[in-house]
Design an enzyme around this catalytic site. Structure first.
Site, short mmCIF file in Angstrom:
data_model
loop_
_atom_site.label_atom_id
_atom_site.label_comp_id
_atom_site.label_asym_id
_atom_site.label_seq_id
_atom_site.Cartn_x
_atom_site.Cartn_y
_atom_site.Cartn_z
N LYS A 91 7.30 19.96 51.69
CA LYS A 91 8.94 20.75 51.08
C LYS A 91 10.00 20.96 51.68
O LYS A 91 10.30 21.14 52.77
CB LYS A 91 8.27 22.74 51.20
CG LYS A 91 9.61 23.22 50.48
CD LYS A 91 9.89 24.27 51.20
CE LYS A 91 11.05 24.90 51.65
NZ LYS A 91 12.15 24.28 51.08
N GLY A 127 13.45 21.67 62.11
CA GLY A 127 14.20 23.11 60.94
C GLY A 127 15.10 24.00 62.27
O GLY A 127 15.29 23.21 63.57
N THR A 159 13.27 29.79 62.38
CA THR A 159 12.33 29.34 61.37
C THR A 159 11.32 28.59 61.74
O THR A 159 10.09 28.91 62.05
CB THR A 159 12.97 28.57 60.19
OG1 THR A 159 14.02 29.22 59.72
CG2 THR A 159 11.49 28.15 59.59
N GLY A 160 11.36 28.04 63.50
CA GLY A 160 10.27 27.54 63.87
C GLY A 160 9.26 28.42 64.82
O GLY A 160 8.38 28.12 64.29
N GLU A 189 10.45 20.21 65.93
CA GLU A 189 11.58 19.36 65.78
C GLU A 189 12.81 21.28 65.43
O GLU A 189 12.64 20.58 64.50
CB GLU A 189 11.54 18.55 64.67
CG GLU A 189 10.55 17.36 65.49
CD GLU A 189 9.98 16.63 66.82
OE1 GLU A 189 11.33 16.82 67.19
OE2 GLU A 189 9.59 15.92 67.21
N CYS A 234 20.72 17.30 64.76
CA CYS A 234 19.75 18.76 66.29
C CYS A 234 20.64 18.10 66.99
O CYS A 234 20.70 18.73 68.02
CB CYS A 234 18.65 18.81 65.59
SG CYS A 234 17.86 16.83 65.77
N GLU A 255 24.27 26.28 69.22
CA GLU A 255 23.82 25.29 68.43
C GLU A 255 24.70 25.93 66.87
O GLU A 255 24.94 26.65 66.83
CB GLU A 255 22.92 25.09 67.63
CG GLU A 255 22.74 24.03 66.98
CD GLU A 255 21.32 23.01 66.67
OE1 GLU A 255 20.93 24.14 66.26
OE2 GLU A 255 21.15 22.18 66.30
P1 NAD Z 1 15.92 26.05 58.59
O1 NAD Z 1 15.06 26.15 60.07
O2 NAD Z 1 16.81 27.13 57.68
O3 NAD Z 1 15.59 25.21 57.18
C1 NAD Z 1 14.42 24.51 57.45
C2 NAD Z 1 13.51 24.24 56.43
O4 NAD Z 1 12.54 25.58 57.03
C3 NAD Z 1 13.86 24.47 54.82
O5 NAD Z 1 13.50 23.32 54.13
C4 NAD Z 1 14.01 26.13 55.12
O6 NAD Z 1 13.09 25.66 53.16
C5 NAD Z 1 12.22 26.21 55.96
N1 NAD Z 1 11.88 27.90 55.48
C6 NAD Z 1 13.08 28.49 55.86
N2 NAD Z 1 12.70 29.88 55.63
C7 NAD Z 1 11.19 29.97 55.98
C8 NAD Z 1 10.07 30.93 56.21
N3 NAD Z 1 10.02 31.90 56.31
N4 NAD Z 1 8.79 29.71 56.42
C9 NAD Z 1 8.23 28.39 55.76
N5 NAD Z 1 9.96 27.08 55.44
C10 NAD Z 1 11.31 27.91 55.87
O7 NAD Z 1 16.78 24.99 59.05
P2 NAD Z 1 17.61 23.98 58.69
O8 NAD Z 1 19.64 25.20 58.36
O9 NAD Z 1 17.50 23.34 57.50
O10 NAD Z 1 17.94 22.87 59.57
C11 NAD Z 1 19.29 23.03 60.58
C12 NAD Z 1 18.54 23.02 61.57
O11 NAD Z 1 17.32 21.52 61.73
C13 NAD Z 1 18.94 22.94 63.23
O12 NAD Z 1 18.93 23.86 63.73
C14 NAD Z 1 19.11 21.55 63.65
O13 NAD Z 1 19.14 21.60 64.77
C15 NAD Z 1 17.54 21.87 62.75
N6 NAD Z 1 16.67 19.95 63.05
C16 NAD Z 1 16.29 19.36 64.29
C17 NAD Z 1 15.64 18.60 63.88
C18 NAD Z 1 15.51 17.42 65.15
O14 NAD Z 1 14.47 16.47 65.26
N7 NAD Z 1 14.71 18.58 65.97
C19 NAD Z 1 15.88 17.34 63.37
C20 NAD Z 1 16.87 17.78 61.99
C21 NAD Z 1 17.45 18.86 62.28
#
Ligand code: NAD
Length: 493
Positions: A179, A232, A236-237, A254, A288, A387
């Site tokens: 997804k 993400g 959410t993580g 991640e 990130c 962040e």
């Molecule tokens: P996000 O957590 O808002 O969303 C990430 C994904 O999770 C999306 O696909 C979203 O639809 C999904 N999601 C949201 N709510 C959910 C739920 N309740 N259940 C399951 N899935 C859900 O993050 P974002 O805004 O898309 O990305 C930015 C973040 O990602 C930043 O914090 C960034 O640091 C991090 N990031 C980390 C890495 C890494 O390798 N460590 C790489 C890229 C981005």
């Protein structure tokens, strides 16, 4: 623009059960470029069941690594054959400058090739004999694919982040439901097309577009999923980890970061300014591992700030399709609001804005922002701690190495860190003392498919990329045989 309103389930394009869509928006001019299918629990259920069937009864996990490698290489070729189209799509969906998008797409193809090689190599060492401390037994360890993977990805490197999960997972013999972020879904759907062209058996890769709560949540909660692979945000993580805890699912995370860059006064000033800028302005700071907290040794501080402002002023901001643009628009309205709010809050809390932080003149439509340089940022200011995920850098000075390392480590995050100095022994010492999963010496950000990627502390669990990324998708099984004719003789004498 072609249609993106279907989901890719069991090797076929299917309409979302509820028939709903959501818009994909070009951040350079705020126009709608496509309608994307909005999956809900029923669609996710169909996708997971297809992946389960393909794993439990299909040919994929039973093939040799060499056979699977053939498919991965065809996917890599399919990506390379349309690098420019995919890169332009990424620019329109995400806003990043075209050369950065081309780089991402080439890396995406490279990721499939890399894991093709690892899959092939796994045939050479299918098992490992284990030395036992007791006679009469022989034991070996074998690796098996984890099973059905639920992969959930963010919007900052859309196709590349998808490849970091899809490529190692299928190379290892898993099947997957991906997804992608609802903010940038388009290149993931192109990946589905490429998988279909590569002849991947039905159900091995399934792609469901949709919102986090409506599509991501049912995917991660699905009882037929064996592993969650997530990139993400920390909130959410954390939610996904609770969900994995419920069913004891394998999970890798991640997450975000607030990575420090430490610049000593003996470094090459020009190189320091260049890497400082690359560390926070590349990909609009939506990275990130961005080195968004910078510590500069006091003797160099005034000169470095002067050179940084001079060079930042020259950056061309604009539509990522234009020649020479180095900073595109932020990804969407929500991110623009979040970043500009962080700038305002930071100022109110006492940080000094040295440069930028406002909408550039003449760019009235689109989510454009002049990069913001904050100086003398107090360590308790949110700009130093949290962040921002945009082109916003927080800088402060330091006097000693011990002070720099201690301030750098005083963070909830631990994704990355960087150090610049001509004294390589010092660099090595600092690198070892920083509490983070990725450390750069005399550079910031270069990322290699061969090297492990992931964070300490709140930045995540597990590692992607390299052989570590492959291991992520494998279970280890012990097989032990009793090999002597002598009766065991414990209960029956
Ligand atoms: P996000 O957590 O808002 O969303 C990430 C994904 O999770 C999306 O696909 C979203 O639809 C999904 N999601 C949201 N709510 C959910 C739920 N309740 N259940 C399951 N899935 C859900 O993050 P974002 O805004 O898309 O990305 C930015 C973040 O990602 C930043 O914090 C960034 O640091 C991090 N990031 C980390 C890495 C890494 O390798 N460590 C790489 C890229 C981005």
């Amino acid at each position: 623009m072609k249609s993106y309103n279907n989901l890719y389930i069991n090797g076929q394009w299917t309409q979302p059960v509820k028939g709903q869509t959501f818009p994909a928006i070009d951040p350079s001019d705020e126009t709608v470029i496509a309608e994307v299918g909005a999956a809900t629990a029923e669609d996710v259920d169909a996708a997971v069941k297809a992946a389960r069937e393909a794993f439990d009864h299909g040919p994929w996990p039973r093939m040799s690594g060499k056979e699977r490698a053939g498919y991965l290489r065809r996917i890599a070729e399919g990506i390379r054959a349309r690098v420019n189209d995919l890169a332009m799509l990424e620019v329109r969906d995400n806003g990043k400058p075209l050369p950065e998008a081309v780089w991402d797409i080439e890396d995406t193809a490279g990721c499939f090739d890399f894991y093709a090689n690892l899959a092939e190599r796994s045939d050479e060492q299918p098992e490992r004999t284990i030395e036992l401390s007791m006679d009469g037994f022989v034991s070996k360890a074998i690796k098996e694919p984890v099973g059905v993977v639920a992969a959930i990805t963010p919007w900052n490197f859309p196709m590349l982040m998808a490849s970091w999960k899809v490529a190692p997972a299928i190379a290892a013999g898993c099947t997957i439901v991906l997804k992608p972020s609802e903010v940038t879904s388009l290149t993931a759907l192109e990946l589905a097309d490429i998988c279909q062209e590569a002849g991947l058996p039905a159900g091995v890769v399934n792609i469901v577009t949709g919102m986090g709560p409506e599509a991501g949540a049912p995917l991660s909660e699905h009882p037929l999923v064996d592993k969650i692979a997530f990139t993400g945000s920390v909130p959410t993580g954390s939610r996904l980890m609770k969900c994995a805890a419920q069913d004891i699912k394998n999970i890798s995370l991640e997450l975000g970061g607030k990575s420090p860059l430490i610049i000593f006064d003996d470094c090459d000033l020009e190189a320091a300014v260049e890497w400082l800028m690359f560390g926070i302005f590349w990909n609009k700071g939506e990275v990130c591992s961005a080195t968004s907290r910078v510590l500069v040794q006091e003797n160099l501080y005034p000169r470095l700030l002067e050179r940084l402002v001079e060079e930042t002023r020259k950056l061309k901001i604009g539509n990522g399709m234009e020649d020479g643009v180095l900073l595109g628009p932020l990804v969407n309205a929500a991110q623009y609001e979040k970043v500009t709010q962080a700038i305002e809050d930071g100022k109110k809390a006492g940080a000094t804005l040295l440069y930028g932080g406002t909408r550039p003149e003449g760019l009235d439509r689109g989510y454009y922002l002049d990069p913001a340089i904050f100086v003398d940022v107090p360590v308790d200011n949110d700009l130093w701690k949290e962040e921002v995920f945009g082109p916003v850098v927080a800088i402060r000075s330091f006097s000693t190495e011990e002070e720099a390392v201690s301030v750098a480590n005083d963070s909830e995050y631990g994704l990355a860190g960087a150090v610049m100095s001509k004294d390589l022994e010092r660099c090595e010492r600092v690198a070892r003392n920083l509490k983070a999963g990725i450390i750069w010496i005399n550079c910031s950000q270069p990322t290699f498919v061969e090297a492990p990627w992931g964070g300490y502390k709140k930045s995540g669990i597990g590692r992607e990329l390299g052989e570590w990324g492959y291991e992520n998708y494998l279970e280890t099984k012990q097989i032990t045989s009793y090999v002597t004719d002598k009766p065991w003789g414990w209960f029956i004498k």
